[in-house]
Scaffold this active site. Structure first.
Site, mmCIF file in Angstrom:
data_model
loop_
_atom_site.group_PDB
_atom_site.id
_atom_site.type_symbol
_atom_site.label_atom_id
_atom_site.label_comp_id
_atom_site.label_asym_id
_atom_site.label_seq_id
_atom_site.Cartn_x
_atom_site.Cartn_y
_atom_site.Cartn_z
ATOM 1 N N THR A 128 0.825 -1.206 0.000
ATOM 2 C CA THR A 128 0.000 0.000 0.000
ATOM 3 C C THR A 128 0.859 1.256 0.000
ATOM 4 O OG1 THR A 128 -1.659 -1.250 1.236
ATOM 5 C CG2 THR A 128 -1.934 1.138 1.178
ATOM 6 N N LYS B 148 1.113 -12.587 8.115
ATOM 7 C CA LYS B 148 0.023 -11.860 7.473
ATOM 8 C C LYS B 148 -0.473 -12.742 6.333
ATOM 9 C CE LYS B 148 -1.024 -7.732 4.703
ATOM 10 N NZ LYS B 148 -0.460 -6.542 4.036
ATOM 11 N N TYR C 262 4.613 -12.659 5.092
ATOM 12 C CA TYR C 262 3.442 -12.109 4.399
ATOM 13 C C TYR C 262 3.154 -12.958 3.166
ATOM 14 C CZ TYR C 262 0.849 -8.491 1.699
ATOM 15 O OH TYR C 262 -0.061 -7.798 0.948
#
Length: 293
Positions: A46, A163, A135
């Site tokens: 992001t 994650k 992740y």
């Protein structure tokens, strides 16, 4: 071993005239902290980290740490498809004051499951006792970190959390069954936070919380307290926003939303481009409905 829980934000990165817009970034970070965000994650997907230089990423982490003043935990995105570069990025993040690193599985190369384990072992060996959050996001990397491999990662003390961004609740259950409390499971999918928490998860790394940090903090707090009726109510309230934030590639929509809130410019680095006007208008309508605008 560090234990993570709560609402965690994958911070968007504001640009102005091609450089980090530090005042806008400071506002975003402060707004997260006062609205209940427990972990700040600069330089993830992001945050457009893949289009930023090491020097730019390091400066963003420094600003995050300085603005935070020790209130939340700072985990900096350091993963890449190159093990040596990832080791270097972790070193820079540590020097900048981060307390841990988010490590996306190496994209494009498509390593085997054994190669993934070797990758994380090398990172841990280079940075002993420094907390790492693995992740898994197959939609971006092109391959999957499988539950049996996550169990093998439990033998690496530095890996404190995963994650998990497949959006698959069975995946959360499978990993929890194999690893129990040893591996802290964090949702990487805003659409499924409430059921993820009911399946052994301890929090979320969220995109939407850039815009609605209090909503997301309340959702996670309710789920962790076992109040799933409240958690589901907040989840359903946020579903239209989640859909709009992924109607185009992340972080195009969230950056447009922050611009509509008067906080960011519209700058986004290529190959991403500004949100289409029709979708931007839909986003504005939803932000108004949520009371953000």
């Amino acid at each position: 071993m560090m234990k993570l829980s709560g609402s965690m934000t994958a911070l968007a990165t504001p640009f102005r005239d091609g450089a980090l817009d530090e005042p806008a970034y400071e506002w975003l970070i402060e707004n997260q902290i006062v609205n209940g965000t427990s972990v700040l994650i600069p330089m993830g997907t992001t945050g457009e980290s893949v289009t930023m230089s090491l020097a730019e990423r390091t400066r963003a982490i420094e600003v995050c740490v300085k603005t935070n003043k020790g209130r939340a935990t700072v985990f900096a995105g350091c993963g890449s498809n190159n093990t040596a570069d990832t080791i270097e990025s972790i070193a820079a993040a540590r020097e900048a004051g981060a307390q841990g690193a988010l490590i996306v599985t190496p994209y494009y190369n498509k390593p085997t499951q054994a190669g993934l384990v070797a990758h994380f072992k090398l990172l841990a060996r280079a940075h002993p006792k420094f907390p790492l959050m693995a992740y898994n996001v197959p939609g971006r990397t092109g391959f999957d970190l499988l539950p049996d491999t996550v169990k093998r990662l439990c033998d690496i003390d530095e890996i404190v959390a995963l994650k998990e961004a497949t959006g698959n609740i069975q995946r959360c259950l499978d990993i929890f069954e194999l690893c129990g409390e040893r591996m802290t499971l964090l949702s990487g999918d805003d659409f499924t936070v409430a059921p993820f928490l009911a399946s052994g998860g301890r929090g979320v790394v969220s995109v939407s919380s850039n815009l609605v940090p209090r909503h997301m903090a309340d959702l996670v707090a309710a789920g962790l307290a076992g109040d799933f009726k409240k958690a589901l109510a907040i989840q359903l309230k946020l579903q239209p926003l989640h859909r709009l934030l992924f109607i185009e590639s992340n972080p195009i929509p969230v950056k447009m939303a922050l611009h509509q809130m008067g906080r960011f410019t519209t700058e986004i680095r290529p190959p991403l481009s500004e949100m289409t006007p029709a979708n931007a208008e839909k986003l504005k309508v939803e932000l108004k409905a949520l009371g953000v605008l």
